[in-house]
Write a protein that holds these residues in place. Structure first.
Motif, PDB file in Angstrom:
ATOM      1  N   ALA A 215      -7.825 -14.924   5.744  1.00  0.00           N
ATOM      2  CA  ALA A 215      -8.328 -15.426   4.459  1.00  0.00           C
ATOM      3  C   ALA A 215      -7.560 -14.752   3.337  1.00  0.00           C
ATOM      4  CB  ALA A 215      -9.818 -15.146   4.345  1.00  0.00           C
ATOM      5  N   VAL A 216      -6.271 -15.088   3.252  1.00  0.00           N
ATOM      6  CA  VAL A 216      -5.370 -14.420   2.302  1.00  0.00           C
ATOM      7  C   VAL A 216      -5.890 -14.501   0.866  1.00  0.00           C
ATOM      8  CG1 VAL A 216      -3.014 -14.368   1.418  1.00  0.00           C
ATOM      9  CG2 VAL A 216      -3.426 -14.989   3.786  1.00  0.00           C
ATOM     10  N   ASP A 217      -6.383 -15.700   0.466  1.00  0.00           N
ATOM     11  CA  ASP A 217      -6.822 -15.890  -0.920  1.00  0.00           C
ATOM     12  C   ASP A 217      -8.039 -15.056  -1.273  1.00  0.00           C
ATOM     13  OD1 ASP A 217      -4.811 -17.610  -1.263  1.00  0.00           O
ATOM     14  OD2 ASP A 217      -6.012 -19.449  -1.163  1.00  0.00           O
ATOM     15  N   ARG A 218      -8.889 -14.794  -0.272  1.00  0.00           N
ATOM     16  CA  ARG A 218     -10.136 -14.078  -0.562  1.00  0.00           C
ATOM     17  C   ARG A 218      -9.996 -12.568  -0.376  1.00  0.00           C
ATOM     18  NH1 ARG A 218     -14.444 -16.469   2.993  1.00  0.00           N
ATOM     19  NH2 ARG A 218     -12.725 -17.399   4.132  1.00  0.00           N
ATOM     20  N   ALA A 219      -8.906 -12.128   0.248  1.00  0.00           N
ATOM     21  CA  ALA A 219      -8.719 -10.685   0.469  1.00  0.00           C
ATOM     22  C   ALA A 219      -8.443  -9.990  -0.859  1.00  0.00           C
ATOM     23  CB  ALA A 219      -7.556 -10.454   1.431  1.00  0.00           C
ATOM     24  N   GLY A 220      -9.115  -8.876  -1.091  1.00  0.00           N
ATOM     25  CA  GLY A 220      -8.914  -8.130  -2.322  1.00  0.00           C
ATOM     26  C   GLY A 220      -7.823  -7.080  -2.177  1.00  0.00           C
ATOM     27  N   THR A 221      -7.627  -6.327  -3.243  1.00  0.00           N
ATOM     28  CA  THR A 221      -6.591  -5.288  -3.249  1.00  0.00           C
ATOM     29  C   THR A 221      -6.817  -4.281  -2.122  1.00  0.00           C
ATOM     30  OG1 THR A 221      -6.549  -5.515  -5.652  1.00  0.00           O
ATOM     31  CG2 THR A 221      -5.441  -3.608  -4.730  1.00  0.00           C
ATOM     32  N   ALA A 222      -8.063  -3.814  -1.989  1.00  0.00           N
ATOM     33  CA  ALA A 222      -8.362  -2.799  -0.968  1.00  0.00           C
ATOM     34  C   ALA A 222      -8.096  -3.334   0.433  1.00  0.00           C
ATOM     35  CB  ALA A 222      -9.817  -2.354  -1.099  1.00  0.00           C
ATOM     36  N   ALA A 223      -8.476  -4.595   0.674  1.00  0.00           N
ATOM     37  CA  ALA A 223      -8.279  -5.182   1.999  1.00  0.00           C
ATOM     38  C   ALA A 223      -6.794  -5.277   2.337  1.00  0.00           C
ATOM     39  CB  ALA A 223      -8.923  -6.567   2.065  1.00  0.00           C
ATOM     40  N   ARG A 224      -5.983  -5.665   1.349  1.00  0.00           N
ATOM     41  CA  ARG A 224      -4.535  -5.784   1.618  1.00  0.00           C
ATOM     42  C   ARG A 224      -3.907  -4.417   1.861  1.00  0.00           C
ATOM     43  NH1 ARG A 224      -5.068  -9.709  -2.348  1.00  0.00           N
ATOM     44  NH2 ARG A 224      -4.503  -8.222  -3.960  1.00  0.00           N
ATOM     45  N   ILE A 225      -4.355  -3.412   1.129  1.00  0.00           N
ATOM     46  CA  ILE A 225      -3.809  -2.057   1.327  1.00  0.00           C
ATOM     47  C   ILE A 225      -4.217  -1.538   2.699  1.00  0.00           C
ATOM     48  CG2 ILE A 225      -3.929   0.349   0.560  1.00  0.00           C
ATOM     49  CD1 ILE A 225      -4.237  -0.760  -2.318  1.00  0.00           C
ATOM     50  N   ALA A 226      -5.510  -1.675   3.030  1.00  0.00           N
ATOM     51  CA  ALA A 226      -5.996  -1.188   4.333  1.00  0.00           C
ATOM     52  C   ALA A 226      -5.341  -1.938   5.476  1.00  0.00           C
ATOM     53  CB  ALA A 226      -7.510  -1.330   4.396  1.00  0.00           C
ATOM     54  N   ALA A 227      -4.976  -3.197   5.217  1.00  0.00           N
ATOM     55  CA  ALA A 227      -4.360  -4.013   6.254  1.00  0.00           C
ATOM     56  C   ALA A 227      -2.861  -3.750   6.385  1.00  0.00           C
ATOM     57  CB  ALA A 227      -4.589  -5.486   5.947  1.00  0.00           C
ATOM     58  N   GLY A 228      -2.317  -2.945   5.473  1.00  0.00           N
ATOM     59  CA  GLY A 228      -0.885  -2.669   5.505  1.00  0.00           C
ATOM     60  C   GLY A 228      -0.063  -3.849   5.018  1.00  0.00           C
ATOM     61  N   ARG A 229      -0.679  -4.721   4.181  1.00  0.00           N
ATOM     62  CA  ARG A 229       0.019  -5.886   3.646  1.00  0.00           C
ATOM     63  C   ARG A 229      -0.082  -5.938   2.123  1.00  0.00           C
ATOM     64  NH1 ARG A 229       0.274  -9.916   7.738  1.00  0.00           N
ATOM     65  NH2 ARG A 229       0.171 -11.539   6.200  1.00  0.00           N
ATOM     66  N   PRO A 230       0.210  -4.827   1.438  1.00  0.00           N
ATOM     67  CA  PRO A 230       0.074  -4.826  -0.021  1.00  0.00           C
ATOM     68  C   PRO A 230       1.264  -5.491  -0.705  1.00  0.00           C
ATOM     69  CG  PRO A 230       0.899  -2.722   0.696  1.00  0.00           C
ATOM     70  CD  PRO A 230       0.703  -3.541   1.940  1.00  0.00           C
ATOM     71  N   ASP A 231       1.028  -6.078  -1.882  1.00  0.00           N
ATOM     72  CA  ASP A 231       2.161  -6.509  -2.704  1.00  0.00           C
ATOM     73  C   ASP A 231       2.430  -5.403  -3.725  1.00  0.00           C
ATOM     74  OD1 ASP A 231       0.320  -6.777  -4.717  1.00  0.00           O
ATOM     75  OD2 ASP A 231       0.402  -8.955  -4.834  1.00  0.00           O
ATOM     76  N   GLU A 232       3.344  -5.657  -4.671  1.00  0.00           N
ATOM     77  CA  GLU A 232       3.759  -4.554  -5.546  1.00  0.00           C
ATOM     78  C   GLU A 232       2.642  -4.074  -6.476  1.00  0.00           C
ATOM     79  OE1 GLU A 232       7.135  -6.277  -7.760  1.00  0.00           O
ATOM     80  OE2 GLU A 232       5.831  -6.077  -9.502  1.00  0.00           O
ATOM     81  N   ARG A 233       1.752  -4.992  -6.925  1.00  0.00           N
ATOM     82  CA  ARG A 233       0.631  -4.558  -7.759  1.00  0.00           C
ATOM     83  C   ARG A 233      -0.338  -3.704  -6.954  1.00  0.00           C
ATOM     84  NH1 ARG A 233      -4.302  -6.255  -7.890  1.00  0.00           N
ATOM     85  NH2 ARG A 233      -5.629  -5.766  -9.656  1.00  0.00           N
ATOM     86  N   ASP A 234      -0.602  -4.116  -5.710  1.00  0.00           N
ATOM     87  CA  ASP A 234      -1.487  -3.329  -4.847  1.00  0.00           C
ATOM     88  C   ASP A 234      -0.940  -1.914  -4.672  1.00  0.00           C
ATOM     89  OD1 ASP A 234      -2.960  -5.658  -4.496  1.00  0.00           O
ATOM     90  OD2 ASP A 234      -1.904  -6.202  -2.658  1.00  0.00           O
ATOM     91  N   LEU A 235       0.368  -1.827  -4.460  1.00  0.00           N
ATOM     92  CA  LEU A 235       0.991  -0.505  -4.271  1.00  0.00           C
ATOM     93  C   LEU A 235       0.854   0.347  -5.531  1.00  0.00           C
ATOM     94  CD1 LEU A 235       4.234  -1.343  -2.251  1.00  0.00           C
ATOM     95  CD2 LEU A 235       2.222  -0.105  -1.452  1.00  0.00           C
ATOM     96  N   ARG A 236       0.967  -0.321  -6.699  1.00  0.00           N
ATOM     97  CA  ARG A 236       0.854   0.441  -7.944  1.00  0.00           C
ATOM     98  C   ARG A 236      -0.580   0.945  -8.133  1.00  0.00           C
ATOM     99  NH1 ARG A 236       3.845  -1.724 -13.249  1.00  0.00           N
ATOM    100  NH2 ARG A 236       5.471  -2.065 -11.716  1.00  0.00           N
ATOM    101  N   VAL A 237      -1.552   0.115  -7.765  1.00  0.00           N
ATOM    102  CA  VAL A 237      -2.958   0.531  -7.841  1.00  0.00           C
ATOM    103  C   VAL A 237      -3.184   1.710  -6.890  1.00  0.00           C
ATOM    104  CG1 VAL A 237      -5.331  -0.175  -7.297  1.00  0.00           C
ATOM    105  CG2 VAL A 237      -3.830  -1.731  -8.528  1.00  0.00           C
ATOM    106  N   HIS A 238      -2.631   1.592  -5.682  1.00  0.00           N
ATOM    107  CA  HIS A 238      -2.756   2.642  -4.671  1.00  0.00           C
ATOM    108  C   HIS A 238      -2.164   3.958  -5.167  1.00  0.00           C
ATOM    109  CE1 HIS A 238      -1.692   4.169  -0.436  1.00  0.00           C
ATOM    110  NE2 HIS A 238      -2.980   4.304  -0.607  1.00  0.00           N
ATOM    111  N   GLN A 239      -0.951   3.870  -5.722  1.00  0.00           N
ATOM    112  CA  GLN A 239      -0.274   5.085  -6.201  1.00  0.00           C
ATOM    113  C   GLN A 239      -1.036   5.731  -7.353  1.00  0.00           C
ATOM    114  OE1 GLN A 239       3.609   3.602  -7.127  1.00  0.00           O
ATOM    115  NE2 GLN A 239       4.310   3.656  -5.000  1.00  0.00           N
ATOM    116  N   ALA A 240      -1.513   4.901  -8.289  1.00  0.00           N
ATOM    117  CA  ALA A 240      -2.253   5.448  -9.435  1.00  0.00           C
ATOM    118  C   ALA A 240      -3.550   6.107  -8.966  1.00  0.00           C
ATOM    119  CB  ALA A 240      -2.547   4.338 -10.435  1.00  0.00           C
TER     120      ALA A 240
END
Lengths: 145, 64
Positions: free
Chosen positions: A68-93
């Motif tokens: 469910a790519v559209d419904r996955a949030g930032t945390a889900a993508r990071i935990a899943a190891g599939r972050p995009d660049e915004r997710d990575l920036r949120v993670h780093q901050a």
């Protein structure tokens, strides 16, 4: 960006995710075993329960980010190891905030031991405080970006 | 930084999710770009410009 451009990094992040989960499981089992053998069975059970819960959540996040790519949030993508660049920036901050708080807390905890505060309590409380800090910082940073 | 992403996306009749899929980012990232909350990296800015067949300067404007 074509599909071909994305396949190699995707394979790499998938492999990294599975390696991360395997390492996490080994650390969790090893720690629980060591603590249990030292006579702290309740603590060992807590470590095992908490560790397995985190790994199950990571697995669920990965499933969700794939199915469910559209419904996955930032945390889900990071935990899943599939972050995009915004997710990575949120993670780093978020981790930057946790790092600063960890330095401050460790200094305060160190000073507190000179005021007859039990160091064992401080060390045991610290991870919970840092996890709470991480959750709050993550929500705030995610909203800001 | 302001940008023309929402206008260009709507001109093409794309949803945020569809544009995200084309650019290799999430729907939330497209939304954050459109609302100016998130400034893209240079590679993503080039990808966006290439996708809409515009220059970066035509899409992104520095706030003055």
């Amino acid at each position: 960006m074509s599909t071909t451009d994305r396949s190699a990094p995707a394979r790499k992040t998938t492999a990294a995710w599975f390696v991360g989960v395997a390492v996490g499981l080994v650390i969790c089992l090893g720690l629980a075993l060591a603590v249990g053998l030292a006579g702290n069975r309740d603590a060992a059970a807590g470590i095992l329960t908490g560790g397995v819960a985190v790994l199950v959540l990571a697995g669920w996040a990965r499933w969700r980010s794939v199915r469910a790519v559209d419904r996955a949030g930032t945390a889900a993508r990071i935990a899943a190891g599939r972050p995009d660049e915004r997710d990575l920036r949120v993670h780093q901050a978020t981790l930057a905030v946790v790092g600063v708080i960890a330095i401050l807390l460790s200094g305060l905890a160190s000073a507190a031991t000179f005021l007859s505060v039990d160091a064992t309590v401080l060390v045991r409380v610290m991870p919970f405080v840092l996890v709470a800090t991480m959750l709050i910082a993550f929500v705030l940073v995610d909203r800001r970006f | 930084m302001q940008n023309e992403i929402r206008r260009l996306r709507e001109q093409r009749g794309l949803s945020q999710a569809a544009l995200g899929a084309e650019l290799g980012v999430s729907r939330q990232t497209v939304n954050s770009l459109e609302t100016g909350k998130y400034d893209p990296s240079l590679p993503l800015a080039f990808t966006i410009a290439r996708y809409f067949a515009r220059s970066i300067e035509e899409i992104f404007h520095v706030d003055d």
